[in-house]
Write an enzyme that holds these catalytic residues in place. Structure first.
Site, PDB file in Angstrom:
ATOM      1  N   ASP A  12       0.809  -1.183   0.249  1.00  0.00           N
ATOM      2  CA  ASP A  12       0.248  -0.127   0.055  1.00  0.00           C
ATOM      3  C   ASP A  12       0.865   1.403   0.029  1.00  0.00           C
ATOM      4  O   ASP A  12       1.754   1.657   1.130  1.00  0.00           O
ATOM      5  CB  ASP A  12      -0.670  -0.726   1.152  1.00  0.00           C
ATOM      6  CG  ASP A  12      -1.893   1.516   1.458  1.00  0.00           C
ATOM      7  OD1 ASP A  12      -1.124   2.131   0.621  1.00  0.00           O
ATOM      8  OD2 ASP A  12      -2.648   1.070   2.309  1.00  0.00           O
ATOM      9  N   TYR A 229       1.001  -0.062  14.934  1.00  0.00           N
ATOM     10  CA  TYR A 229       0.088  -0.260  14.167  1.00  0.00           C
ATOM     11  C   TYR A 229       0.149   1.265  12.789  1.00  0.00           C
ATOM     12  O   TYR A 229       0.753   1.958  13.302  1.00  0.00           O
ATOM     13  CB  TYR A 229      -1.055   0.476  14.075  1.00  0.00           C
ATOM     14  CG  TYR A 229      -2.427   0.228  12.713  1.00  0.00           C
ATOM     15  CD1 TYR A 229      -2.997  -1.259  12.830  1.00  0.00           C
ATOM     16  CD2 TYR A 229      -2.703   0.871  12.651  1.00  0.00           C
ATOM     17  CE1 TYR A 229      -3.933  -1.648  11.691  1.00  0.00           C
ATOM     18  CE2 TYR A 229      -3.467   0.896  11.361  1.00  0.00           C
ATOM     19  CZ  TYR A 229      -4.266  -0.363  10.901  1.00  0.00           C
ATOM     20  OH  TYR A 229      -5.204  -0.516   9.734  1.00  0.00           O
ATOM     21  N   LYS A 232      -2.833  -2.931   7.660  1.00  0.00           N
ATOM     22  CA  LYS A 232      -3.200  -3.840   7.717  1.00  0.00           C
ATOM     23  C   LYS A 232      -2.481  -4.409   6.500  1.00  0.00           C
ATOM     24  O   LYS A 232      -1.896  -3.675   5.979  1.00  0.00           O
ATOM     25  CB  LYS A 232      -4.407  -3.705   7.526  1.00  0.00           C
ATOM     26  CG  LYS A 232      -4.994  -4.927   8.232  1.00  0.00           C
ATOM     27  CD  LYS A 232      -4.658  -5.014   9.847  1.00  0.00           C
ATOM     28  CE  LYS A 232      -4.777  -5.948  10.911  1.00  0.00           C
ATOM     29  NZ  LYS A 232      -4.695  -6.590  11.874  1.00  0.00           N
TER      30      LYS A 232
HETATM   31  P1  13P Z   1      -5.424  -0.871   5.376  1.00  0.00           P
HETATM   32  O1  13P Z   1      -4.424  -0.853   5.183  1.00  0.00           O
HETATM   33  O2  13P Z   1      -5.681  -1.045   3.849  1.00  0.00           O
HETATM   34  O3  13P Z   1      -4.353   0.663   4.363  1.00  0.00           O
HETATM   35  O4  13P Z   1      -6.475   0.128   6.118  1.00  0.00           O
HETATM   36  C1  13P Z   1      -5.835   0.258   6.647  1.00  0.00           C
HETATM   37  C2  13P Z   1      -7.232   1.304   7.527  1.00  0.00           C
HETATM   38  O5  13P Z   1      -6.949   1.693   9.025  1.00  0.00           O
HETATM   39  C3  13P Z   1      -8.732   1.461   6.945  1.00  0.00           C
HETATM   40  O6  13P Z   1      -9.322   1.878   7.644  1.00  0.00           O
HETATM   41 MG    MG Z   2      -4.310   1.935   2.881  1.00  0.00          MG
HETATM   42 MG    MG Z   3      -4.829  -2.012   1.535  1.00  0.00          MG
END
Ligand code: 13P
Ligand code: MG
Ligand code: MG
Ligand code: 13P
Length: 365
Positions: A12, A229, A232
């Site tokens: 990402d 964090y 994800k």
């Molecule tokens: P991503 O990992 O897809 O960037 O999503 C992160 C997030 O906090 C979605 O609410």
């Molecule tokens: Mg993202």
């Molecule tokens: Mg993502």
């Protein structure tokens, strides 16, 4: 002919808008970079796509897994795309690039990686599964069904090449250790581990009869790399199909059951995994619910013939409908578990700060 390597490397590097999808200019930049690499004979072929806000580089070459040139190509592509993302002020530009210096391998640097090397068969159908708003543990249940459940995969019963079963390589992502279980003999042991999909993740699957690789998944956990964090670890998975492996339909069948995975809003919730066509890999409701797409390819002398958008089939409508029903039900829990992850599993936790703040207000009961 030399063995072929199929590498799927993803990151990402900026969301558009928020975390919902990807900007077309990022796809263009990635295609431009990989076209150059193909011209320079570094790659045999490639396909660039996205699942939600994750940029997916699907590449074939003859350099083997964890090859420095290929990983550097992916890393440089992500850096170039990050530059574009920054110029457009996309959300979380460079989000998954956790290091400044490339040291030979993108593993441990943020991107997710699934790679396998094999001798191309007479016909080589493969599926690349890509997830968004979820985590690598999401593959445990479908992989178990594909390679170990005779009620899902008729081939385990019918095809003599599959009859001996498969070997599952499982990684403990907290301890960085792997263990192998053979199925069907050790099925119950295997399930005890992989049912705890936050800690134990299926990393690869081999056919017992000849050790041939059947599946490989990304198991990178960003929060374990970064220590906090940072988004994800939206995962990828490669599955080889037919002739001694699950048929294409057997590899897709587990996704007709929308199982509960972790991810969704702020990576901090449980929700159903929705199998969608490519054009619906745009998770927007509460940044979800979590999505999976399936890109099918026939590989011909290293060329990626495809993709076919395999969840673009009305036979998955019922799974999608059920996902929406489960999503409504889960959402009504708001900030309560089990919609919200347990304290131990929370990624965006404010609990540490709260505990400090309220330390002196706790009285013995
Ligand atoms: P991503 O990992 O897809 O960037 O999503 C992160 C997030 O906090 C979605 O609410
Ligand atoms: Mg993202
Ligand atoms: Mg993502
Ligand atoms: P066909 O007879 O259409 O080739 O299908 C065979 C098969 O294996 C389906 O899973």
């Amino acid at each position: 002919m030399a063995r072929l390597t199929l590498s799927v490397i993803k990151a990402d590097i900026g969301g558009y808008v928020g975390h919902s999808t990807i900007h077309p200019e990022l796809l263009e930049e990635a295609k431009k970079r990989l076209t150059q690499a193909k011209k320079g004979k570094k790659l045999i072929d490639f396909h660039v796509t996205h699942c939600g806000d994750d940029l997916e580089l699907i590449m074939t070459h003859r350099k083997g897994v964890e090859n420095k040139d290929i990983h550097k190509l992916a890393w440089d592509t992500f850096l170039a795309c990050t530059k574009v993302a920054k110029s457009l002020k996309l959300y979380g530009a460079g989000q998954d690039l956790l290091s400044d210096t490339f040291s030979g391998n993108v593993k441990g640097m943020g991107p997710g990686v699934a790679e396998m090397e094999f001798e191309e068969r007479k016909s080589e159908p493969v599926i690349v599964f890509m997830g968004d708003k979820t985590s690598p543990g999401a593959w445990n249940l479908p992989l178990f069904k594909m390679f170990a459940d005779p009620f899902n995969t008729a081939g385990i019963v019918i095809d003599p090449a599959m009859h001996d079963g498969f070997i599952f390589e499982v990684v403990d992502v907290y301890e960085s250790k792997t263990i192998r279980f053979t199925c069907p003999e050790e099925m119950y042991h295997l399930l005890m581990f992989i049912g705890a999909m936050r800690k134990y993740m299926i990393k690869a699957i081999y056919r017992k009869r000849d050790g041939e690789i059947g599946a490989v998944a990304s198991t990178q956990k960003l929060s374990l790399i970064a220590g906090k964090y940072v988004g994800k670890d939206d995962p990828v998975l490669i599955v080889r199909c037919q002739s001694g492996f699950p048929a294409v339909g057997e590899a897709l069948e587990p996704f007709a059951f929308p199982h509960i995975v972790e991810g969704w809003m702020r990576g901090s919730h449980h929700g159903p995994l929705m199998p969608v066509p490519f054009h619906h890999a745009t998770p927007s409701r509460f940044d979800g619910p979590p999505r999976v797409i399936a890109a099918g390819f026939q590989i011909a002398d290293g060329k990626l013939i495809g993709p076919v958008d395999l969840f673009n089939d009305p036979s998955f409508d019922e799974a999608r409908r059920k996902c929406n029903e489960i999503a409504n039900y889960m959402r009504q829990h708001g900030p309560f578990e089990p919609h919200r992850l347990g304290l131990q599993d929370l990624e965006y936790t404010t609990m540490d700060q709260l505990m400090k703040k309220f330390k002196n207000r706790f009285k013995a009961e």
